[in-house]
Design a protein around this motif. Structure first.
Motif, short mmCIF file in Angstrom:
data_model
loop_
_atom_site.label_atom_id
_atom_site.label_comp_id
_atom_site.label_asym_id
_atom_site.label_seq_id
_atom_site.Cartn_x
_atom_site.Cartn_y
_atom_site.Cartn_z
N PRO A 68 -30.01 -15.51 -43.44
CA PRO A 68 -29.23 -14.78 -42.43
C PRO A 68 -28.47 -13.61 -43.05
O PRO A 68 -28.34 -13.52 -44.27
N ARG A 69 -27.98 -12.73 -42.21
CA ARG A 69 -27.01 -11.73 -42.65
C ARG A 69 -25.64 -12.26 -42.30
O ARG A 69 -25.41 -12.74 -41.21
N HIS A 70 -24.72 -12.18 -43.24
CA HIS A 70 -23.35 -12.65 -43.05
C HIS A 70 -22.49 -11.40 -42.88
O HIS A 70 -22.10 -10.76 -43.86
N ILE A 71 -22.20 -11.06 -41.63
CA ILE A 71 -21.40 -9.88 -41.33
C ILE A 71 -20.03 -10.33 -40.85
O ILE A 71 -19.92 -11.21 -40.00
N GLU A 72 -18.99 -9.73 -41.39
CA GLU A 72 -17.62 -10.06 -41.00
C GLU A 72 -16.92 -8.82 -40.47
O GLU A 72 -17.20 -7.70 -40.91
N VAL A 73 -16.02 -9.04 -39.51
CA VAL A 73 -15.13 -8.00 -39.02
C VAL A 73 -13.73 -8.57 -39.08
O VAL A 73 -13.45 -9.63 -38.53
N GLN A 74 -12.85 -7.89 -39.79
CA GLN A 74 -11.47 -8.37 -39.90
C GLN A 74 -10.63 -7.70 -38.81
O GLN A 74 -10.70 -6.48 -38.61
N CYS A 75 -9.85 -8.50 -38.10
CA CYS A 75 -8.98 -8.01 -37.03
C CYS A 75 -7.54 -8.35 -37.35
O CYS A 75 -7.25 -9.39 -37.93
N LEU A 76 -6.65 -7.45 -37.00
CA LEU A 76 -5.22 -7.66 -37.19
C LEU A 76 -4.52 -7.52 -35.84
O LEU A 76 -4.79 -6.58 -35.09
N GLY A 77 -3.63 -8.47 -35.55
CA GLY A 77 -2.86 -8.41 -34.31
C GLY A 77 -1.40 -8.61 -34.61
O GLY A 77 -1.03 -9.28 -35.58
N ASP A 78 -0.54 -8.05 -33.75
CA ASP A 78 0.90 -8.17 -33.98
C ASP A 78 1.55 -9.24 -33.12
O ASP A 78 2.77 -9.37 -33.10
N GLY A 79 0.76 -10.02 -32.38
CA GLY A 79 1.32 -11.10 -31.56
C GLY A 79 1.79 -10.64 -30.19
O GLY A 79 2.25 -11.46 -29.40
N THR A 80 1.71 -9.35 -29.93
CA THR A 80 2.14 -8.85 -28.62
C THR A 80 0.98 -8.22 -27.85
O THR A 80 1.20 -7.52 -26.87
N GLY A 81 -0.23 -8.45 -28.32
CA GLY A 81 -1.40 -7.92 -27.64
C GLY A 81 -2.01 -6.70 -28.29
O GLY A 81 -3.07 -6.24 -27.88
N ASN A 82 -1.37 -6.15 -29.29
CA ASN A 82 -1.93 -5.00 -30.01
C ASN A 82 -2.84 -5.52 -31.12
O ASN A 82 -2.39 -6.26 -32.00
N VAL A 83 -4.10 -5.12 -31.07
CA VAL A 83 -5.09 -5.59 -32.05
C VAL A 83 -5.92 -4.41 -32.52
O VAL A 83 -6.31 -3.55 -31.72
N ILE A 84 -6.17 -4.36 -33.81
CA ILE A 84 -7.08 -3.36 -34.38
C ILE A 84 -8.11 -4.09 -35.23
O ILE A 84 -7.91 -5.24 -35.64
N HIS A 85 -9.24 -3.43 -35.47
CA HIS A 85 -10.24 -4.00 -36.38
C HIS A 85 -10.34 -3.12 -37.61
O HIS A 85 -10.03 -1.93 -37.57
#
Length: 113
Positions: A68-85
């Motif tokens: 398989p290909r093992h692809i990861e995406v890291q996401c960061l959130g501030d707990g108030t609904g704001n999320v970036i990758h």
């Protein structure tokens, strides 16, 4: 329980499968199960290794995917609904089910992926 689940006609999963430690990491407590005849012994080996390594012998079963290909995406959130990758990375180069190299960005991904 795992054998009944795999053999359930309503379950689309067929052999080969992989047994993985529920509380695992670092490639420990993982066994590839090519056929039904191997399930009991591979489950026992994975469970014993998990118990010794992590203090918890629980395991689960997944469909085994060869190369398989093992692809990861890291996401960061501030707990108030704001999320970036932080975009994607390819972690497919592994040894004993443990990442050796991470390459960013992952190459050859379609836009839809």
């Amino acid at each position: 329980e795992a054998k009944e689940w795999i053999e359930d006609p309503n379950n689309p999963i067929t052999y080969p499968v992989i047994v993985k430690a529920a509380m695992g990491g670092g490639g420990r407590g993982i066994r590839i199960v090519p056929t039904a005849d191997d399930l009991e012994s591979m489950f026992r080996l994975a469970s014993n290794e998990a118990l010794n390594a992590f203090g918890d012998g629980r395991c689960f079963v997944e469909k085994y995917v060869d190369q398989p290909r093992h692809i990861e995406v890291q996401c960061l959130g501030d707990g108030t609904g704001n999320v970036i990758h932080l975009f994607d990375r390819d972690c497919s180069v592994q040894r004993r089910h443990q990442k050796v190299i991470e390459t960013a960005p992952a190459t050859g991904l379609s836009r839809e992926t």
